[in-house]
Write a protein that holds these residues in place. Structure first.
Motif, short mmCIF file in Angstrom:
data_model
loop_
_atom_site.label_atom_id
_atom_site.label_comp_id
_atom_site.label_asym_id
_atom_site.label_seq_id
_atom_site.Cartn_x
_atom_site.Cartn_y
_atom_site.Cartn_z
N VAL A 50 54.89 -2.41 18.96
CA VAL A 50 55.47 -3.75 18.80
C VAL A 50 55.72 -4.40 20.16
N GLY A 51 56.41 -3.68 21.05
CA GLY A 51 56.66 -4.19 22.38
C GLY A 51 57.78 -3.41 23.04
N PRO A 52 58.04 -3.67 24.32
CA PRO A 52 59.05 -2.90 25.06
C PRO A 52 60.40 -2.94 24.36
N THR A 53 60.95 -1.76 24.10
CA THR A 53 62.12 -1.64 23.23
C THR A 53 63.34 -1.12 23.99
N ASP A 54 64.43 -1.86 23.85
CA ASP A 54 65.73 -1.44 24.37
C ASP A 54 66.56 -0.92 23.20
N VAL A 55 67.54 -0.06 23.49
CA VAL A 55 68.32 0.58 22.45
C VAL A 55 69.81 0.40 22.73
N LEU A 56 70.57 0.17 21.67
CA LEU A 56 72.03 0.15 21.76
C LEU A 56 72.58 1.01 20.62
N VAL A 57 73.45 1.97 20.96
CA VAL A 57 74.06 2.85 19.96
C VAL A 57 75.57 2.67 20.00
N ALA A 58 76.16 2.48 18.83
CA ALA A 58 77.61 2.41 18.70
C ALA A 58 78.04 3.54 17.78
N GLY A 59 78.65 4.56 18.36
CA GLY A 59 79.06 5.72 17.58
C GLY A 59 80.55 5.77 17.32
N ASP A 60 80.94 6.71 16.49
CA ASP A 60 82.35 6.94 16.14
C ASP A 60 82.99 5.66 15.62
N THR A 61 82.29 4.98 14.73
CA THR A 61 82.72 3.67 14.25
C THR A 61 83.75 3.79 13.12
N LEU A 62 84.46 2.71 12.92
CA LEU A 62 85.42 2.60 11.81
C LEU A 62 84.62 2.33 10.54
N GLN A 63 84.89 3.10 9.49
CA GLN A 63 84.11 2.95 8.26
C GLN A 63 84.79 2.11 7.19
N VAL A 64 86.12 2.13 7.16
CA VAL A 64 86.88 1.34 6.18
C VAL A 64 88.09 0.72 6.89
N LYS A 65 88.63 -0.33 6.33
CA LYS A 65 89.75 -1.01 6.98
C LYS A 65 91.02 -0.16 6.98
N ASP A 66 91.25 0.59 5.91
CA ASP A 66 92.47 1.37 5.81
C ASP A 66 92.17 2.70 5.12
N THR A 108 89.25 14.23 5.48
CA THR A 108 90.02 14.97 6.47
C THR A 108 89.23 15.21 7.76
N MET A 109 87.96 14.90 7.76
CA MET A 109 87.14 15.08 8.95
C MET A 109 87.49 14.07 10.04
N PHE A 110 88.10 12.95 9.65
CA PHE A 110 88.34 11.86 10.58
C PHE A 110 89.82 11.70 10.91
N ASP A 111 90.07 11.19 12.09
CA ASP A 111 91.42 10.82 12.51
C ASP A 111 91.53 9.30 12.39
N PRO A 112 92.14 8.79 11.34
CA PRO A 112 92.18 7.33 11.12
C PRO A 112 92.77 6.55 12.29
N ALA A 113 93.82 7.10 12.90
CA ALA A 113 94.46 6.38 14.02
C ALA A 113 93.50 6.28 15.20
N ALA A 114 92.80 7.37 15.48
CA ALA A 114 91.84 7.36 16.59
C ALA A 114 90.68 6.42 16.29
N LYS A 115 90.23 6.41 15.04
CA LYS A 115 89.16 5.50 14.63
C LYS A 115 89.58 4.04 14.84
N GLN A 116 90.79 3.73 14.41
CA GLN A 116 91.28 2.36 14.54
C GLN A 116 91.42 1.96 16.00
N GLN A 117 91.94 2.87 16.80
CA GLN A 117 92.11 2.57 18.22
C GLN A 117 90.76 2.32 18.90
N ARG A 118 89.78 3.15 18.57
CA ARG A 118 88.46 2.97 19.15
C ARG A 118 87.84 1.65 18.70
N HIS A 119 88.08 1.29 17.44
CA HIS A 119 87.55 0.03 16.92
C HIS A 119 88.15 -1.15 17.68
N GLU A 120 89.41 -1.03 18.06
CA GLU A 120 90.10 -2.12 18.74
C GLU A 120 89.82 -2.17 20.24
#
Length: 211
Positions: free
Chosen positions: A155-171, A180-192
């Motif tokens: 297709v053409g020269p490709t750049d990549v952007l990855v956003a990991g450890d994202t927030l999946q739900v609002k609350d 239980t795999m996730f730390d909701p507070a840490a997820k929220q802080q990273r999202h902010e």
């Protein structure tokens, strides 16, 4: 004359991580002077991946997928575009099925099966590939390297952007099941704190496509 950028959201969740970053990249392209056309794959009419009809190998259709379904307008738009932005969440260590369907048909139409000239795309365009994931970013470097290499070749020269450890739900506390795999507070802080930086990175990469 302004450049035409095609933007593809291959995630199903409107307004969430993938859609947000794709939209930020689109905004960057627009503010750099481009005209943007956006497609949400999960809102299209029914479509499929490559059906191996080999119609794109015939001389009269060379380099053009001829199968008519919901993806045809997307493929046609990309063919006329000056740049492509495409984003997908990571599902089970892969990109979404909708992304894969588009990817198969986008790549296969330019594959010639000849050693001398394996790609018949005579008009390469820059590509920005965005991936989001609830897992850490470093888990999927190898996966995206493969996509980046193939997109760059066909297709053409490709750049990549990855956003990991994202927030999946609002609350997370309002779910009627336990994650239980996730730390909701840490997820929220990273999202902010981190996600705004990733939004800015998407904006800048979108602008860079047309400059």
């Amino acid at each position: 004359m302004s450049k035409n950028v095609v933007v593809v959201n291959a995630g199903p969740r409107k307004g969430w991580n993938t859609d947000t970053l794709v939209s930020e990249a689109a905004r960057g392209a627009e503010e750099a002077g481009a005209t943007v056309q956006k497609f949400d794959l999960y809102k299209l009419e029914r479509f499929t991946g490559c059906i191996s009809c080999f119609g794109c190998k015939r001389e009269k259709n060379k380099g053009r997928c001829i199968y008519k379904d919901g993806l045809k307008p997307v493929l046609d738009a990309i063919r006329e575009a000056d740049a492509l932005i495409i984003g997908s969440p990571n599902y089970l260590s892969e990109l979404t099925a909708s992304f894969r369907a588009l990817y198969e048909r986008l790549i296969f139409q330019s594959l010639t099966y000849t050693r001398e000239n394996p790609c018949c795309n005579e008009r390469p365009i820059p590509v920005l590939l965005i991936m989001t994931s609830n897992a850490p970013e470093d888990m999927y470097a190898g996966l995206l390297e493969g996509y980046q290499r193939t997109l760059s070749a066909f297709v053409g020269p490709t750049d990549v952007l990855v956003a990991g450890d994202t927030l999946q739900v609002k609350d997370y506390s309002k779910l009627d099941w336990e994650w239980t795999m996730f730390d909701p507070a840490a997820k929220q802080q990273r999202h902010e704190t981190v996600f705004p930086q990733q939004r800015q990175a998407a904006f800048e990469k979108g602008a860079a496509l047309v400059r």
